[in-house]
Design a protein around this motif. Structure first.
Motif, PDB file in Angstrom:
ATOM      1  N   GLU A 104       0.859  -1.184   0.016  1.00 54.45           N
ATOM      2  CA  GLU A 104      -0.112   0.127  -0.046  1.00 54.45           C
ATOM      3  C   GLU A 104       0.787   1.248   0.004  1.00 54.45           C
ATOM      4  O   GLU A 104       0.633   2.245  -0.565  1.00 54.45           O
ATOM      5  CB  GLU A 104      -0.914   0.107   1.243  1.00 54.45           C
ATOM      6  CG  GLU A 104      -1.558   1.202   1.509  1.00 54.45           C
ATOM      7  CD  GLU A 104      -2.238   1.400   2.841  1.00 54.45           C
ATOM      8  OE1 GLU A 104      -2.525   2.423   3.309  1.00 54.45           O
ATOM      9  OE2 GLU A 104      -2.414   0.270   3.334  1.00 54.45           O
ATOM     10  N   LYS A 105       1.821   1.192   0.787  1.00 53.11           N
ATOM     11  CA  LYS A 105       2.731   2.411   0.934  1.00 53.11           C
ATOM     12  C   LYS A 105       3.904   2.448  -0.002  1.00 53.11           C
ATOM     13  O   LYS A 105       4.812   3.465  -0.078  1.00 53.11           O
ATOM     14  CB  LYS A 105       3.357   2.624   2.303  1.00 53.11           C
ATOM     15  CG  LYS A 105       2.190   2.689   3.400  1.00 53.11           C
ATOM     16  CD  LYS A 105       1.703   3.908   3.224  1.00 53.11           C
ATOM     17  CE  LYS A 105       0.462   4.267   4.340  1.00 53.11           C
ATOM     18  NZ  LYS A 105       0.013   5.334   4.164  1.00 53.11           N
ATOM     19  N   GLU A 106       3.835   1.512  -1.073  1.00 54.22           N
ATOM     20  CA  GLU A 106       5.127   1.190  -1.895  1.00 54.22           C
ATOM     21  C   GLU A 106       6.358   1.693  -1.130  1.00 54.22           C
ATOM     22  O   GLU A 106       7.341   2.141  -1.828  1.00 54.22           O
ATOM     23  CB  GLU A 106       4.916   2.427  -2.855  1.00 54.22           C
ATOM     24  CG  GLU A 106       3.663   1.963  -3.877  1.00 54.22           C
ATOM     25  CD  GLU A 106       3.328   2.861  -5.019  1.00 54.22           C
ATOM     26  OE1 GLU A 106       4.195   3.886  -5.270  1.00 54.22           O
ATOM     27  OE2 GLU A 106       2.293   2.882  -5.735  1.00 54.22           O
ATOM     28  N   ALA A 107       6.722   1.060  -0.112  1.00 50.68           N
ATOM     29  CA  ALA A 107       8.051   1.124   0.581  1.00 50.68           C
ATOM     30  C   ALA A 107       9.182   0.575  -0.191  1.00 50.68           C
ATOM     31  O   ALA A 107       8.913  -0.695  -0.839  1.00 50.68           O
ATOM     32  CB  ALA A 107       7.609   0.328   1.973  1.00 50.68           C
ATOM     33  N   CYS A 108      10.281   1.135   0.259  1.00 55.12           N
ATOM     34  CA  CYS A 108      11.361   0.476  -0.513  1.00 55.12           C
ATOM     35  C   CYS A 108      12.192  -0.133   0.423  1.00 55.12           C
ATOM     36  O   CYS A 108      13.543  -0.782  -0.093  1.00 55.12           O
ATOM     37  CB  CYS A 108      12.002   1.749  -1.063  1.00 55.12           C
ATOM     38  SG  CYS A 108      12.850   2.796   0.275  1.00 55.12           S
ATOM     39  N   GLY A 109      11.889  -0.174   1.712  1.00 53.80           N
ATOM     40  CA  GLY A 109      12.754  -1.088   2.579  1.00 53.80           C
ATOM     41  C   GLY A 109      11.967  -1.184   3.944  1.00 53.80           C
ATOM     42  O   GLY A 109      10.984  -0.340   4.332  1.00 53.80           O
ATOM     43  N   ILE A 110      12.604  -1.898   5.150  1.00 52.31           N
ATOM     44  CA  ILE A 110      12.157  -2.104   6.575  1.00 52.31           C
ATOM     45  C   ILE A 110      13.142  -2.194   7.255  1.00 52.31           C
ATOM     46  O   ILE A 110      14.164  -2.584   6.840  1.00 52.31           O
ATOM     47  CB  ILE A 110      11.622  -3.579   6.249  1.00 52.31           C
ATOM     48  CG1 ILE A 110      10.354  -3.822   5.044  1.00 52.31           C
ATOM     49  CG2 ILE A 110      11.029  -4.087   7.738  1.00 52.31           C
ATOM     50  CD1 ILE A 110       9.981  -5.205   5.021  1.00 52.31           C
ATOM     51  N   VAL A 111      12.776  -1.388   8.448  1.00 50.73           N
ATOM     52  CA  VAL A 111      13.565  -1.127   9.431  1.00 50.73           C
ATOM     53  C   VAL A 111      13.069  -1.892  10.530  1.00 50.73           C
ATOM     54  O   VAL A 111      11.809  -1.624  11.088  1.00 50.73           O
ATOM     55  CB  VAL A 111      14.010   0.200   9.720  1.00 50.73           C
ATOM     56  CG1 VAL A 111      14.839   0.179  11.093  1.00 50.73           C
ATOM     57  CG2 VAL A 111      14.599   0.740   8.721  1.00 50.73           C
TER      58      VAL A 111
END
Length: 71
Positions: free
Chosen positions: A62-69
């Motif tokens: 949904e957020k079109e995220a490029c990474g995860i922390v």
């Protein structure tokens, strides 16, 4: 992977998803597109691990995220 290597792999103007994993709840925050500030987005009540993962994947898409922390 070092912090610098991680930063170099990120796409410009894409958000990061931050995951705060707990025994009963999982906190999700989403950064702004410049990745300067993260804002609380959702608290996932622990269900089965599979359901929690499915919910996290849906947020990433949904957020079109490029990474995860995680932390």
């Amino acid at each position: 992977m070092s912090r610098q290597e991680f930063k170099e792999k990120l796409k410009d103007y894409k958000a990061l998803i931050e995951i705060d994993y707990g025994a009963k709840r999982i906190g999700i925050a989403v950064s702004d597109l410049l990745r300067m500030v993260a804002t609380s987005y959702k608290i996932i009540q622990q269900k089965t691990p599979e359901q929690a993962i499915d919910e996290i994947i849906a947020i990433i898409k949904e957020k079109e995220a490029c990474g995860i922390v995680i932390g």
